[in-house]
Design an enzyme around this catalytic site. Sequence first.
Site, short mmCIF file in Angstrom:
data_model
loop_
_atom_site.label_atom_id
_atom_site.label_comp_id
_atom_site.label_asym_id
_atom_site.label_seq_id
_atom_site.Cartn_x
_atom_site.Cartn_y
_atom_site.Cartn_z
N GLY A 1 79.97 91.10 39.34
CA GLY A 1 79.31 90.09 39.57
C GLY A 1 78.58 89.51 38.25
O GLY A 1 77.75 88.59 38.27
N HIS A 2 78.28 90.56 37.22
CA HIS A 2 77.55 90.11 35.97
C HIS A 2 78.34 90.17 34.83
O HIS A 2 78.35 91.04 34.02
CB HIS A 2 76.49 91.02 35.93
CG HIS A 2 75.12 90.69 35.21
ND1 HIS A 2 75.18 91.01 33.87
CD2 HIS A 2 74.26 90.13 35.62
CE1 HIS A 2 73.93 90.69 33.58
NE2 HIS A 2 73.23 89.96 34.35
N PHE A 3 79.18 89.33 34.29
CA PHE A 3 79.46 87.87 34.92
C PHE A 3 81.03 87.92 35.11
O PHE A 3 81.60 88.27 34.05
CB PHE A 3 78.91 86.90 34.11
CG PHE A 3 77.56 86.55 33.99
CD1 PHE A 3 76.74 85.98 34.99
CD2 PHE A 3 76.69 87.29 32.88
CE1 PHE A 3 75.37 85.95 34.80
CE2 PHE A 3 75.42 87.25 32.96
CZ PHE A 3 74.63 86.67 33.55
#
EC number: 4.2.1.59
Length: 168
Positions: A53-55
Site C-alpha cells: 500500500g505504500h505505494f
Amino acid sequence: MTTDTHTLHIEEILDLLPHRFPFLLVDRVLDFEEGKFLRAVKNVSFNEPFFQGHFPGKPIFPGVLILEAMAQATGILAFKSRGKLEPGELYYFAGIDEARFKRPVVPGDQMIMEVEFVKERRGLTRFTGVAKVDGEIVCTATMMCARSKPATAVVTKSEVTKPDVKES
C-alpha cells in the site's frame, strides 16, 4: 555467531531487541563502539508487507520506518553500552527533532544507519542518526530514547469494591 567484537549478526540482534517480523528493521550491525556509535544495515526487500500500500506501482520505504530503524539501532547501542533490559524495563522512542528526508528508499536498497550517542541525562539519551543508501544521505534526525521501568500500581478487587467508610 560473531566474527569479531564489533559486528553483530541477526542472532545477537534478536537477543538484544524485542522486535520481531515484520517490525525488526535491523539486519546486521557492521561496527560499533560502546558508548559512542553504531553502524547497522537494513536490507530493503520488495517482500516487506507495507509495500502493498505504500505505494502501489511506486513502492517507497515509509519515512517513519527509516526513523524506527535508526531508533532500533540506538537500542542495540544502548544495550551493548549499558546492558540488556531488566525484567519489566522498557526502552522506547521518546522524541525526535530535526528529521529530514533527502530521497526515497526503495526495494533493493541497502540502507546503512549510523547512530551516535550525544548525551544522557535523567533517563533520556539523545542520539544523532543518519541513514544512507550507496553513500548518499536519505535521512537525518536527532532522537531521544528513554529506558525505564513503568510505574505500576497493584489494586486488589476488595480495595476497589470496599464501601467508603467515614470516620466519626
